[in-house]
Enzyme design. Structure first.
Site, PDB file in Angstrom:
ATOM      1  N   LYS A   1       0.925  -1.229  -0.012  1.00 59.64           N
ATOM      2  CA  LYS A   1      -0.003  -0.002   0.035  1.00 59.64           C
ATOM      3  C   LYS A   1       0.742   1.217  -0.044  1.00 59.64           C
ATOM      4  O   LYS A   1       2.259   1.262   0.132  1.00 59.64           O
ATOM      5  CB  LYS A   1      -1.047  -0.171   1.016  1.00 59.64           C
ATOM      6  CG  LYS A   1      -2.001  -1.412   1.194  1.00 59.64           C
ATOM      7  CD  LYS A   1      -2.675  -1.510   0.238  1.00 59.64           C
ATOM      8  CE  LYS A   1      -2.867  -3.011  -0.369  1.00 59.64           C
ATOM      9  NZ  LYS A   1      -4.280  -3.492   0.518  1.00 59.64           N
TER      10      LYS A   1
HETATM   11  C1  LIG Z   1      -5.335  -4.556   0.771  1.00 64.34           C
HETATM   12  C2  LIG Z   1      -6.620  -4.511   0.814  1.00 64.34           C
HETATM   13  C3  LIG Z   1      -7.619  -4.852   1.693  1.00 64.34           C
HETATM   14  C4  LIG Z   1      -7.005  -5.651   3.046  1.00 64.34           C
HETATM   15  O1  LIG Z   1      -6.057  -5.026   3.694  1.00 64.34           O
HETATM   16  P1  LIG Z   1      -5.442  -5.780   4.800  1.00 64.34           P
HETATM   17  O2  LIG Z   1      -4.439  -4.749   5.507  1.00 64.34           O
HETATM   18  O3  LIG Z   1      -4.114  -6.502   3.962  1.00 64.34           O
HETATM   19  O4  LIG Z   1      -6.295  -6.516   5.705  1.00 64.34           O
HETATM   20  C5  LIG Z   1      -8.832  -4.579   1.384  1.00 64.34           C
HETATM   21  N1  LIG Z   1      -9.528  -3.875   0.587  1.00 64.34           N
HETATM   22  C6  LIG Z   1      -8.565  -3.742  -0.481  1.00 64.34           C
HETATM   23  C7  LIG Z   1      -9.144  -3.015  -1.752  1.00 64.34           C
HETATM   24  C8  LIG Z   1      -7.334  -4.024  -0.468  1.00 64.34           C
HETATM   25  O5  LIG Z   1      -6.231  -3.456  -1.450  1.00 64.34           O
END
Ligand SMILES: *Cc1c(COP(=O)(O)O)cnc(C)c1O
Length: 399
Positions: A190
């Site tokens: 992210k």
């Molecule tokens: C990465 C992601 C999540 C989940 O995030 P985590 O922190 O890994 O649990 C949820 N929704 C979207 C669209 C994502 O890209």
């Protein structure tokens, strides 16, 4: 056919977190401090995140998925309720609806931006619908005004999946909480990272209180220093909660990552602009379109669609890029086509033609702040080389 392409010696991953000496020192400081789990740094990180986004409550958690789980519980989702969302998301968005024993209802997406198609939302509302989970896909916001309009007219809550959205704005406001609740992710791919981690944001004091208890064993009053001198070791459980708390080890990364996320996003935007320019010469590859409404894009992912004229499938392009030392990702396979969902809800398969079409054709090419302009040029040269080697239509016409 020769293109003068020369393979690089090292592998270019599709993503890599920016971890500097600053973060390393802060983690070491945490290790030496005696407080390695939830403590003063986690508290500071939450304050910083609330200030950055402008929402009164920011609750840091072990992951965004944890936030999606307790968020749906706090919103009162019950078995049989319907929750509207997009198939173009990470599976956790739908998994947590399923875990709550509610029913996911999918709305197809825009082919150009891959955002949920707000014009199809109203038709998906039934008497059992309780809420909408839009996803701010790839760092651009979903078109919130029409979404909020449908929600208000039908008495639905909106819980934003802003996993891609730290820094993303829609009509001047930071995404995350146009209505009841929103969640951000700090997974390493992210725009900022805490290794694993996430945060829920809300403007609702009551909801924040419930979420705080759900996050940590059902304790309403939480004091990280209850074992310290002057603290009280007594606790009171007010509901059966989970253990989704955020550690100071994570906050040590998060404090510095958040302070730099503006720079990280600016760099992503520069690199993305270069991709836009270079890929404009490759008609067989269709990059994501930029939404026309007012927004600030954080360019979380650089997603391309491999068109028929490319002469290669998406999977072949991925394999050929790997041979050329370029990593890729798939964000995302349409969730309703995943084995569990296709078996449980077979009526959706074939019913979401846009999502299904792009699901077979999209891939994410490398994009992260530590990349160089030359890396971007290399990726585009590698894509062109794959297309020319495949003898795709239009290949001979290219210089
Ligand atoms: C990465 C992601 C999540 C989940 O995030 P985590 O922190 O890994 O649990 C949820 N929704 C979207 C669209 C994502 O890209």
């Amino acid at each position: 056919m020769r293109t003068g392409f020369a393979k690089r010696g090292d592998f270019l991953p599709f993503s890599r977190p920016t971890i500097r000496q600053l973060e390393i020192d802060e983690v070491v400081d945490t290790l030496r401090s005696g407080w390695i789990t939830t403590g003063p740094k986690a508290e500071r990180f939450e304050k910083d995140f609330a200030a950055y986004t402008g929402f009164p409550h920011a609750l840091a958690l072990s992951s965004a998925t944890a936030g999606q789980h307790i968020g749906l519980i706090a919103l009162g989702v019950k078995p049989g309720d319907e929750v509207i969302t997009t198939p173009m998301t990470w599976a956790s968005t739908v998994n947590m609806i399923e875990v709550a024993r509610a029913t996911p209802v999918f709305v197809d997406i825009h082919r150009a931006t891959l955002q949920i198609d707000e014009s199809r939302l109203e038709a998906a509302v039934t008497p059992r619908t309780v809420g909408i989970i839009p996803v701010h896909y790839a760092g651009a916001p979903a078109d919130m005004d029409p979404i909020l309009d449908v929600a208000r007219r039908h008495g639905l809550w909106v819980f934003e999946d802003a996993a891609h959205g730290v820094g993303c704005r829609y009509k001047g406001t930071h995404v995350g909480c146009y209505d009841r609740l929103g969640v951000f992710s700090f997974h390493p791919i992210k725009n900022m990272t805490t290794a694993e981690g996430g945060v829920l944001v809300t403007q609702d004091d009551e909801l924040a209180r419930t979420l705080r208890a759900l996050r940590f064993h059902g304790l309403e009053k939480q004091a990280w220093n209850r074992y310290a001198e002057g603290g009280s070791p007594q606790v009171e459980i007010v509901l059966p909660g989970f253990k989704y708390n955020f550690m100071d080890m994570q906050a040590a990364l998060g404090i510095h990552q958040l302070a730099s996320v503006g720079e990280f996003n600016a760099r992503r935007r520069e690199l993305s602009s270069l991709y836009d320019k270079l890929l404009a010469e490759v008609p067989e590859i269709e990059p994501l379109a930029i939404p026309r409404y007012d927004h600030f894009h954080t360019r979380h992912l650089y997603v391309i669609k491999v068109l028929e004229s490319a002469g290669v499938t998406r999977d072949r392009l991925i394999a050929e890029l790997k041979v050329r030392n370029v990593g890729t990702g798939i964000h995302f396979r349409a969730v309703h086509t995943q084995p569990y969902y296709a078996a449980r809800y077979p009526h959706w398969v074939g019913a979401l033609p846009v999502a299904e079409w792009v699901s077979e054709r999209l891939c994410s090419i490398p994009l992260f702040p530590l990349m160089s302009e030359d890396d971007v040029r290399y990726v585009v040269a590698a894509i062109k080389d794959v297309l020319v080697s495949a003898g795709g239509a239009g290949a001979p016409a290219r210089k």
